[in-house]
Design an enzyme around this catalytic site. Structure first.
Site, PDB file in Angstrom:
ATOM      1  N   ASP A  14      -4.239  -3.769 -18.757  1.00 18.35           N
ATOM      2  CA  ASP A  14      -3.375  -2.599 -19.006  1.00 18.35           C
ATOM      3  C   ASP A  14      -3.665  -1.936 -20.353  1.00 18.35           C
ATOM      4  OD1 ASP A  14      -2.032  -3.045 -16.545  1.00 18.35           O
ATOM      5  OD2 ASP A  14      -0.687  -4.476 -17.496  1.00 18.35           O
TER       6      ASP A  14
ATOM      7  N   ILE B 181      -8.090 -10.129 -10.686  1.00 21.49           N
ATOM      8  CA  ILE B 181      -8.643  -9.849 -12.016  1.00 21.49           C
ATOM      9  C   ILE B 181     -10.082  -9.347 -11.845  1.00 21.49           C
ATOM     10  CG2 ILE B 181      -9.341 -10.946 -14.220  1.00 21.49           C
ATOM     11  CD1 ILE B 181      -6.354 -11.068 -13.959  1.00 21.49           C
TER      12      ILE B 181
ATOM     13  N   MET C  56      -4.331  -7.042  -6.796  1.00 23.31           N
ATOM     14  CA  MET C  56      -3.827  -8.192  -7.546  1.00 23.31           C
ATOM     15  C   MET C  56      -4.919  -9.132  -8.066  1.00 23.31           C
ATOM     16  SD  MET C  56      -0.644  -7.575  -7.581  1.00 23.31           S
ATOM     17  CE  MET C  56       0.216  -9.076  -8.013  1.00 23.31           C
TER      18      MET C  56
ATOM     19  N   GLY D 100       0.773  -1.233   0.000  1.00 24.02           N
ATOM     20  CA  GLY D 100       0.000   0.000   0.000  1.00 24.02           C
ATOM     21  C   GLY D 100       0.807   1.288   0.000  1.00 24.02           C
TER      22      GLY D 100
ATOM     23  N   ASN E 118      -5.884   2.671 -12.882  1.00 21.17           N
ATOM     24  CA  ASN E 118      -4.862   1.740 -12.393  1.00 21.17           C
ATOM     25  C   ASN E 118      -3.484   2.357 -12.576  1.00 21.17           C
ATOM     26  OD1 ASN E 118      -3.768  -0.883 -11.574  1.00 21.17           O
ATOM     27  ND2 ASN E 118      -3.201  -1.174 -13.720  1.00 21.17           N
TER      28      ASN E 118
ATOM     29  N   HIS F 267       0.409   1.323 -13.345  1.00 17.13           N
ATOM     30  CA  HIS F 267       1.238   0.213 -13.830  1.00 17.13           C
ATOM     31  C   HIS F 267       2.696   0.674 -13.878  1.00 17.13           C
ATOM     32  CE1 HIS F 267       2.238  -3.460 -15.914  1.00 17.13           C
ATOM     33  NE2 HIS F 267       2.993  -2.734 -16.719  1.00 17.13           N
TER      34      HIS F 267
ATOM     35  N   GLU G 217       5.604   6.574  -9.728  1.00 22.74           N
ATOM     36  CA  GLU G 217       4.277   6.133  -9.259  1.00 22.74           C
ATOM     37  C   GLU G 217       3.673   7.045  -8.192  1.00 22.74           C
ATOM     38  OE1 GLU G 217       3.727   1.913  -8.448  1.00 22.74           O
ATOM     39  OE2 GLU G 217       5.606   1.494  -9.427  1.00 22.74           O
TER      40      GLU G 217
ATOM     41  N   ASN H 181       1.413   3.053  -2.608  1.00 22.42           N
ATOM     42  CA  ASN H 181       0.667   3.989  -3.465  1.00 22.42           C
ATOM     43  C   ASN H 181      -0.544   4.561  -2.731  1.00 22.42           C
ATOM     44  OD1 ASN H 181       1.736   4.320  -6.346  1.00 22.42           O
ATOM     45  ND2 ASN H 181       1.988   2.128  -5.964  1.00 22.42           N
TER      46      ASN H 181
END
Ligand code: GRF
Length: 205
Positions: free
Chosen positions: A155, A97, A95, A16, A112, A114, A185, A18
């Site tokens: 992505d 889908i 993480m 965490g 998101n 990346h 980021e 971010n």
């Protein structure tokens, strides 16, 4: 919580950092158009949950493993999003889908981060350290991070912001990962969250 701010949910699975950058930039006034009102983790052990607790942000755990099907998992996420009037979902190291029916429901409302310059080193299998390993193996001299909208293609959604970071002689995946986090980021994710929040706020007027 002031009423004119849009409501943000941050989805996490791990450390965490971010999320922490978003919390800090909310405090320092970089994020003003939205407010983090919910943190959702699929992983009950995620340190990100401690960060939410410390910041006094409401959090919820939805363990993917305990949900029999993807639909069951996403129904729980949908319920939390509706109950908390969420306007924007930020995937920050999440993480799991998400299905096409989920991403289509929140078109241009999920973003998101990346850790590469999309379209390089992205898509299926490119997550965590794999991304930086691949960049070093290829021998690129510039990498970076990308914030993008989320659609059904991994992505593959529209790019919102990117920032380049130099690869240096002798970099390991771990060293490069840290440099990309610190120099890209943690800077562009809060900036992109503010940009999208401001746009959503305008649309709601
Ligand atoms: C980050 O590298 C992010 O780009 C990727 O997952 C990692 C999450 O790290 N999607 P953290 O949990 O925010 O520390």
């Amino acid at each position: 919580m002031s009423d004119d701010k849009i409501k943000i949910a941050v989805f996490v699975s791990g450390g965490g950092t971010n999320l922490q950058a978003l919390i800090d930039k909310q405090k320092s006034g970089v994020i003003t158009s939205g407010e983090i009102s919910l943190v959702i983790s699929n992983n009950p052990e995620a340190y990100a949950l401690e960060r939410a607790k410390k910041a006094g942000i409401k959090y919820a755990v939805v363990p993917r493993k305990e949900c029999g099907t993807q639909k069951e998992f996403e129904d729980k996420l949908n319920d939390l999003i509706a109950e908390n009037d969420i306007d924007l979902i930020v995937l920050a190291g999440f993480m799991c889908i998400l299905s096409e029916s989920f991403t289509a429901k929140y078109l241009k409302r999920i973003i998101n981060i990346h850790p590469s310059l999309i379209p390089s080193f992205c898509g299926k299998g490119y997550y965590g350290l794999n991304v930086h390993k691949a960049a070093l193996e290829y021998g690129v001299k510039i990498t970076g991070a990308t914030v993008h909208f989320v659609n059904e293609i991994p992505d593959g959604g529209e790019i919102i912001m990117q920032k380049a970071v130099a690869v240096e002689e002798g970099d390991t995946p771990e060293v490069l990962q840290k440099r990309v986090m610190v120099n890209a980021e943690w800077i562009i994710l809060p900036q992109a969250v503010e940009k999208v929040s401001r746009e959503i706020k305008e649309l709601k007027k």
